[in-house]
Design an enzyme around this catalytic site. Structure first.
Site, short mmCIF file in Angstrom:
data_model
loop_
_atom_site.label_atom_id
_atom_site.label_comp_id
_atom_site.label_asym_id
_atom_site.label_seq_id
_atom_site.Cartn_x
_atom_site.Cartn_y
_atom_site.Cartn_z
N ASP A 42 -3.81 -44.66 36.58
CA ASP A 42 -2.94 -45.50 35.75
C ASP A 42 -2.77 -46.85 36.44
O ASP A 42 -3.57 -47.75 36.26
CB ASP A 42 -1.61 -44.78 35.52
CG ASP A 42 -0.76 -45.42 34.43
OD1 ASP A 42 -1.00 -46.61 34.10
OD2 ASP A 42 0.14 -44.75 33.90
N GLY A 79 -2.94 -47.22 39.71
CA GLY A 79 -3.80 -47.21 40.89
C GLY A 79 -3.03 -47.08 42.20
O GLY A 79 -3.62 -46.84 43.26
N VAL A 108 -1.79 -39.93 27.24
CA VAL A 108 -2.65 -38.85 26.77
C VAL A 108 -2.33 -37.55 27.51
O VAL A 108 -1.86 -37.56 28.65
CB VAL A 108 -4.14 -39.20 26.96
CG1 VAL A 108 -4.55 -40.33 26.02
CG2 VAL A 108 -4.46 -39.57 28.41
#
Length: 214
Positions: free
Chosen positions: A138, A140, A188
């Site tokens: 996301d 990082g 997600v």
């Protein structure tokens, strides 16, 4: 000099697939907006990533380091493909596995607080080719934290494989060596990616609905 392998780029306007086109557990139907990446596509892409990993790292003992919990499905499937390649190669290499858990999420927002759980005895990484396997990158920041930890043990090589990388303005600019799919900034779930521990049992990667976040 090694270069990062290309990824499948999913556009911001990707509509996804209707839920009724796939087998979705009934208890999740109201909580999902759409199927974003079908399971079969995940598996095909993972098979190719395994080949890329072996081409890049297959000349020396590999330690595959799984980032729990979200990475376990991708980790298991990726290793199955790598082991198949290893069995059928004229020159096979030893492979061992280890596990670490990082905590950086609370609900659907990254809190910025990163806790490293486990990894007390990572001395086995010294002198090895280390493959870190993650579910999603996301911002990082989490992976940068883990990389700094792993490098303290002087591995021969460190590479990162992530099933997903988000395009987000919150990114610190980090990108893994092996990426399955580059996706828009959507939350997600599925294929072991969770929302407060739910949805890990979905086979597909799906976009969660507002109802699902409630």
């Amino acid at each position: 000099m090694a270069t990062r392998s290309p990824s499948v780029v999913i556009s911001d306007d990707e509509p996804g697939y209707d839920l009724d086109l796939f087998c979705i557990p009934n208890h999740y139907v109201e909580d999902l907006e759409k199927v974003f990446i079908p399971h079969g596509l995940i598996m095909d892409r993972t098979e190719r990533l395994a080949r890329d990993v072996m081409k890049e790292m297959g000349g020396h003992h590999i330690v595959a380091l799984c980032v729990l919990k979200g990475g376990y499905k991708f980790f298991a499937d990726l290793l199955d493909y790598i082991k198949a390649l290893n069995r059928n190669s004229d020159r096979s290499i030893p492979m061992t596995v280890d596990f670490i858990r990082l905590k950086s999420y609370c609900n659907d927002q990254s809190t910025g607080d990163i806790k490293v759980i486990g990894g007390d005895d990572l001395s086995t990484l010294t002198g090895k080719n280390v493959l870190i396997v993650e579910d999603i990158i996301d911002t990082g920041k989490t992976m940068q934290t883990l990389l700094s930890l792993v490098k303290q043990y002087s591995p021969k090589m460190v590479k990162v494989a992530s099933l997903l990388v988000k395009r987000t303005s919150r990114s610190v600019g980090y990108r893994p060596d092996f990426v399955g799919f580059e996706i828009p900034d959507k939350f997600v779930v599925g294929y072991a990616l969770d929302y407060n521990e739910y949805f890990r049992d979905l086979n597909h990667v799906c976009v969660i609905s507002e109802t699902g976040k409630a």
